[in-house]
Design a protein around this motif. Sequence first.
Motif, PDB file in Angstrom:
ATOM      1  N   LYS A   1       0.829  -1.196   0.000  1.00 48.98           N
ATOM      2  CA  LYS A   1       0.000   0.000   0.000  1.00 48.98           C
ATOM      3  C   LYS A   1       0.870   1.257   0.000  1.00 48.98           C
ATOM      4  CE  LYS A   1      -3.900  -2.291   0.366  1.00 48.98           C
ATOM      5  NZ  LYS A   1      -4.862  -2.348  -0.764  1.00 48.98           N
ATOM      6  N   PHE A   2       0.468   2.216  -0.803  1.00 52.67           N
ATOM      7  CA  PHE A   2       1.115   3.520  -0.821  1.00 52.67           C
ATOM      8  C   PHE A   2       0.065   4.541  -0.381  1.00 52.67           C
ATOM      9  CE2 PHE A   2       3.480   0.917  -3.824  1.00 52.67           C
ATOM     10  CZ  PHE A   2       4.785   1.127  -3.390  1.00 52.67           C
ATOM     11  N   SER A   3       0.265   5.092   0.808  1.00 54.35           N
ATOM     12  CA  SER A   3      -0.758   5.938   1.423  1.00 54.35           C
ATOM     13  C   SER A   3      -1.077   7.166   0.585  1.00 54.35           C
ATOM     14  CB  SER A   3      -0.318   6.358   2.831  1.00 54.35           C
ATOM     15  OG  SER A   3       0.911   7.069   2.786  1.00 54.35           O
ATOM     16  N   PHE A   4      -0.121   7.601  -0.217  1.00 53.53           N
ATOM     17  CA  PHE A   4      -0.340   8.781  -1.049  1.00 53.53           C
ATOM     18  C   PHE A   4      -1.584   8.614  -1.917  1.00 53.53           C
ATOM     19  CE2 PHE A   4       0.112  10.903  -5.139  1.00 53.53           C
ATOM     20  CZ  PHE A   4       0.334  12.216  -4.757  1.00 53.53           C
ATOM     21  N   PHE A   5      -1.743   7.449  -2.528  1.00 54.18           N
ATOM     22  CA  PHE A   5      -2.844   7.235  -3.464  1.00 54.18           C
ATOM     23  C   PHE A   5      -4.170   6.945  -2.757  1.00 54.18           C
ATOM     24  CE2 PHE A   5       0.843   6.291  -6.193  1.00 54.18           C
ATOM     25  CZ  PHE A   5       0.570   7.165  -7.229  1.00 54.18           C
ATOM     26  N   GLU A   6      -4.117   6.676  -1.466  1.00 57.13           N
ATOM     27  CA  GLU A   6      -5.340   6.411  -0.713  1.00 57.13           C
ATOM     28  C   GLU A   6      -5.941   7.689  -0.130  1.00 57.13           C
ATOM     29  OE1 GLU A   6      -4.184   3.451   2.108  1.00 57.13           O
ATOM     30  OE2 GLU A   6      -4.162   1.846   0.609  1.00 57.13           O
ATOM     31  N   ASN A   7      -5.255   8.804  -0.328  1.00 55.01           N
ATOM     32  CA  ASN A   7      -5.713  10.096   0.175  1.00 55.01           C
ATOM     33  C   ASN A   7      -6.586  10.774  -0.888  1.00 55.01           C
ATOM     34  OD1 ASN A   7      -5.459  13.146   0.418  1.00 55.01           O
ATOM     35  ND2 ASN A   7      -4.528  12.527   2.353  1.00 55.01           N
ATOM     36  N   LYS A   8      -7.834  11.056  -0.532  1.00 54.92           N
ATOM     37  CA  LYS A   8      -8.793  11.619  -1.488  1.00 54.92           C
ATOM     38  C   LYS A   8      -8.339  12.974  -2.025  1.00 54.92           C
ATOM     39  CE  LYS A   8     -13.652  12.961  -1.974  1.00 54.92           C
ATOM     40  NZ  LYS A   8     -14.959  13.116  -1.280  1.00 54.92           N
ATOM     41  N   GLU A   9      -7.798  13.811  -1.144  1.00 60.98           N
ATOM     42  CA  GLU A   9      -7.362  15.142  -1.576  1.00 60.98           C
ATOM     43  C   GLU A   9      -6.217  15.047  -2.582  1.00 60.98           C
ATOM     44  OE1 GLU A   9      -5.688  19.362   0.293  1.00 60.98           O
ATOM     45  OE2 GLU A   9      -6.587  17.857   1.610  1.00 60.98           O
ATOM     46  N   ASN A  10      -5.307  14.096  -2.363  1.00 61.79           N
ATOM     47  CA  ASN A  10      -4.217  13.896  -3.319  1.00 61.79           C
ATOM     48  C   ASN A  10      -4.765  13.521  -4.693  1.00 61.79           C
ATOM     49  OD1 ASN A  10      -2.462  14.375  -1.225  1.00 61.79           O
ATOM     50  ND2 ASN A  10      -1.853  12.231  -0.958  1.00 61.79           N
ATOM     51  N   GLN A  11      -5.749  12.635  -4.713  1.00 62.44           N
ATOM     52  CA  GLN A  11      -6.342  12.209  -5.980  1.00 62.44           C
ATOM     53  C   GLN A  11      -7.028  13.375  -6.689  1.00 62.44           C
ATOM     54  OE1 GLN A  11      -5.957   9.470  -7.523  1.00 62.44           O
ATOM     55  NE2 GLN A  11      -5.252   8.006  -6.012  1.00 62.44           N
ATOM     56  N   GLU A  12      -7.680  14.232  -5.916  1.00 56.68           N
ATOM     57  CA  GLU A  12      -8.349  15.393  -6.509  1.00 56.68           C
ATOM     58  C   GLU A  12      -7.335  16.356  -7.113  1.00 56.68           C
ATOM     59  OE1 GLU A  12     -10.607  16.857  -3.222  1.00 56.68           O
ATOM     60  OE2 GLU A  12     -12.280  15.450  -3.540  1.00 56.68           O
ATOM     61  N   ARG A  13      -6.212  16.535  -6.433  1.00 57.70           N
ATOM     62  CA  ARG A  13      -5.162  17.410  -6.967  1.00 57.70           C
ATOM     63  C   ARG A  13      -4.580  16.827  -8.253  1.00 57.70           C
ATOM     64  NH1 ARG A  13      -5.644  22.474  -4.850  1.00 57.70           N
ATOM     65  NH2 ARG A  13      -5.710  22.391  -2.583  1.00 57.70           N
ATOM     66  N   LEU A  14      -4.306  15.531  -8.243  1.00 58.35           N
ATOM     67  CA  LEU A  14      -3.751  14.898  -9.441  1.00 58.35           C
ATOM     68  C   LEU A  14      -4.705  15.020 -10.624  1.00 58.35           C
ATOM     69  CD1 LEU A  14      -2.133  11.635  -7.992  1.00 58.35           C
ATOM     70  CD2 LEU A  14      -0.963  13.728  -8.715  1.00 58.35           C
ATOM     71  N   LEU A  15      -6.001  14.889 -10.351  1.00 57.77           N
ATOM     72  CA  LEU A  15      -6.993  15.047 -11.416  1.00 57.77           C
ATOM     73  C   LEU A  15      -6.957  16.472 -11.961  1.00 57.77           C
ATOM     74  CD1 LEU A  15      -9.361  13.909 -13.065  1.00 57.77           C
ATOM     75  CD2 LEU A  15     -10.885  14.597 -11.190  1.00 57.77           C
ATOM     76  N   LYS A  16      -6.881  17.439 -11.065  1.00 58.59           N
ATOM     77  CA  LYS A  16      -6.830  18.844 -11.476  1.00 58.59           C
ATOM     78  C   LYS A  16      -5.591  19.126 -12.315  1.00 58.59           C
ATOM     79  CE  LYS A  16      -6.977  23.542  -9.534  1.00 58.59           C
ATOM     80  NZ  LYS A  16      -6.981  24.352  -8.284  1.00 58.59           N
ATOM     81  N   TRP A  17      -4.505  18.445 -11.985  1.00 60.85           N
ATOM     82  CA  TRP A  17      -3.246  18.666 -12.696  1.00 60.85           C
ATOM     83  C   TRP A  17      -3.075  17.735 -13.899  1.00 60.85           C
ATOM     84  CZ3 TRP A  17      -0.050  18.384  -7.530  1.00 60.85           C
ATOM     85  CH2 TRP A  17      -0.398  19.482  -6.722  1.00 60.85           C
ATOM     86  N   SER A  18      -4.120  16.988 -14.227  1.00 61.63           N
ATOM     87  CA  SER A  18      -4.109  16.081 -15.380  1.00 61.63           C
ATOM     88  C   SER A  18      -3.067  14.965 -15.236  1.00 61.63           C
ATOM     89  CB  SER A  18      -3.849  16.864 -16.679  1.00 61.63           C
ATOM     90  OG  SER A  18      -4.157  16.093 -17.813  1.00 61.63           O
TER      91      SER A  18
ATOM     92  N   LEU B   1       5.342  17.746 -10.694  1.00 65.04           N
ATOM     93  CA  LEU B   1       3.991  18.046 -10.222  1.00 65.04           C
ATOM     94  C   LEU B   1       3.575  19.472 -10.588  1.00 65.04           C
ATOM     95  CD1 LEU B   1       4.284  16.318  -6.744  1.00 65.04           C
ATOM     96  CD2 LEU B   1       2.781  15.580  -8.608  1.00 65.04           C
ATOM     97  N   CYS B   2       4.497  20.405 -10.497  1.00 64.78           N
ATOM     98  CA  CYS B   2       4.186  21.798 -10.837  1.00 64.78           C
ATOM     99  C   CYS B   2       3.854  21.955 -12.323  1.00 64.78           C
ATOM    100  CB  CYS B   2       5.357  22.708 -10.481  1.00 64.78           C
ATOM    101  SG  CYS B   2       5.631  22.910  -8.711  1.00 64.78           S
ATOM    102  N   ILE B   3       4.555  21.235 -13.166  1.00 66.01           N
ATOM    103  CA  ILE B   3       4.317  21.334 -14.613  1.00 66.01           C
ATOM    104  C   ILE B   3       3.040  20.587 -14.992  1.00 66.01           C
ATOM    105  CG2 ILE B   3       5.228  20.717 -16.889  1.00 66.01           C
ATOM    106  CD1 ILE B   3       8.034  21.176 -15.727  1.00 66.01           C
ATOM    107  N   GLY B   4       2.838  19.410 -14.401  1.00 62.55           N
ATOM    108  CA  GLY B   4       1.590  18.684 -14.576  1.00 62.55           C
ATOM    109  C   GLY B   4       1.427  18.013 -15.927  1.00 62.55           C
ATOM    110  N   GLY B   5       0.164  17.697 -16.234  1.00 65.42           N
ATOM    111  CA  GLY B   5      -0.163  16.968 -17.453  1.00 65.42           C
ATOM    112  C   GLY B   5      -0.644  17.874 -18.572  1.00 65.42           C
ATOM    113  N   GLN B   6      -1.320  17.257 -19.533  1.00 61.77           N
ATOM    114  CA  GLN B   6      -1.653  17.937 -20.782  1.00 61.77           C
ATOM    115  C   GLN B   6      -2.677  19.050 -20.607  1.00 61.77           C
ATOM    116  OE1 GLN B   6      -2.956  15.202 -23.826  1.00 61.77           O
ATOM    117  NE2 GLN B   6      -2.100  16.471 -25.434  1.00 61.77           N
ATOM    118  N   VAL B   7      -3.631  18.870 -19.701  1.00 59.82           N
ATOM    119  CA  VAL B   7      -4.659  19.901 -19.480  1.00 59.82           C
ATOM    120  C   VAL B   7      -4.635  20.321 -18.008  1.00 59.82           C
ATOM    121  CG1 VAL B   7      -6.166  19.331 -21.401  1.00 59.82           C
ATOM    122  CG2 VAL B   7      -6.395  18.063 -19.272  1.00 59.82           C
TER     123      VAL B   7
END
Length: 261
Positions: free
Chosen positions: A17-34, A168-174
């Motif tokens: 288990k990697f606790s980072f991915f089990e955190n809802k707020e982390n997932q929301e940020r990753l989605l926002k950053w594509s 993380l600062c640069i992020g994904g495509q959108v």
Amino acid sequence: MASERAKFAFRSLPNKKFSFFENKENQERLLKWSMKDRILIQGFLFDKQFKEYEKDEFVLDFFKDPEVTSSLKSLSSSGKWSPIGIEAKSVKVETIPVTVISMDFFDKLYKGVAKESGALCKCLDEYIDEFIASDELRKMMLSEESDYYDIFDESEKSELLFRLFRHLCIGGQVCQYEDELQPYLDITKGLYKDLVSVVKDSNSNKLKVQSIAFKVTAFEKDGAIYFPSTKNHMQDFAYLIIDPLKRHVNVIQHVFGASAF
């Protein structure tokens, strides 16, 4: 006649288990950053003592190991994670320093890149390659013309912590970028804690990083890149982070693109 080198063998840890991915707020940020569903960490064990001078053999053995080829995943163009399924013909291995143990490392960003309040200092929109820089943080990450490009020296920029922060600062495509510095710091810290091992030095009684990190690229027989992706994009990356005492390997990878909403 010299005896054949004993190869490293590996075992997948699918239930790690990697606790980072089990955190809802982390997932929301990753989605926002594509970056959601385009970044992945997997764990493996290896069978014998590792010395850093063996890095090339270790990484090549890793990408040739049957357990790895059947369990290490890669992201397809359709956005599906599936086992790589092939052995590497060759690998490129770059040692990445892992010495930082405090987020104070980023305090110098409050000298022009961010305000004391944590708000990012804005700048005129500037297109740099395929990215847009609307604040001094992204401009610093993307352009040598930034007034703050040298706020971190080259040795600091080479650190795993800085590299993760930059990705993380640069992020994904959108990517929908942040107006505040803190979300980037929080996500970087959470990711870093999942990846590296920190121990107390028995002599100095101070904390130190036990892990060793490598940036890796794997190639097929024809010399074409296949891992972490078939492209050569600055945001396509893979790092192997090794705990030599526990004999653990954490593999983090990301493939640039757009997250599915």
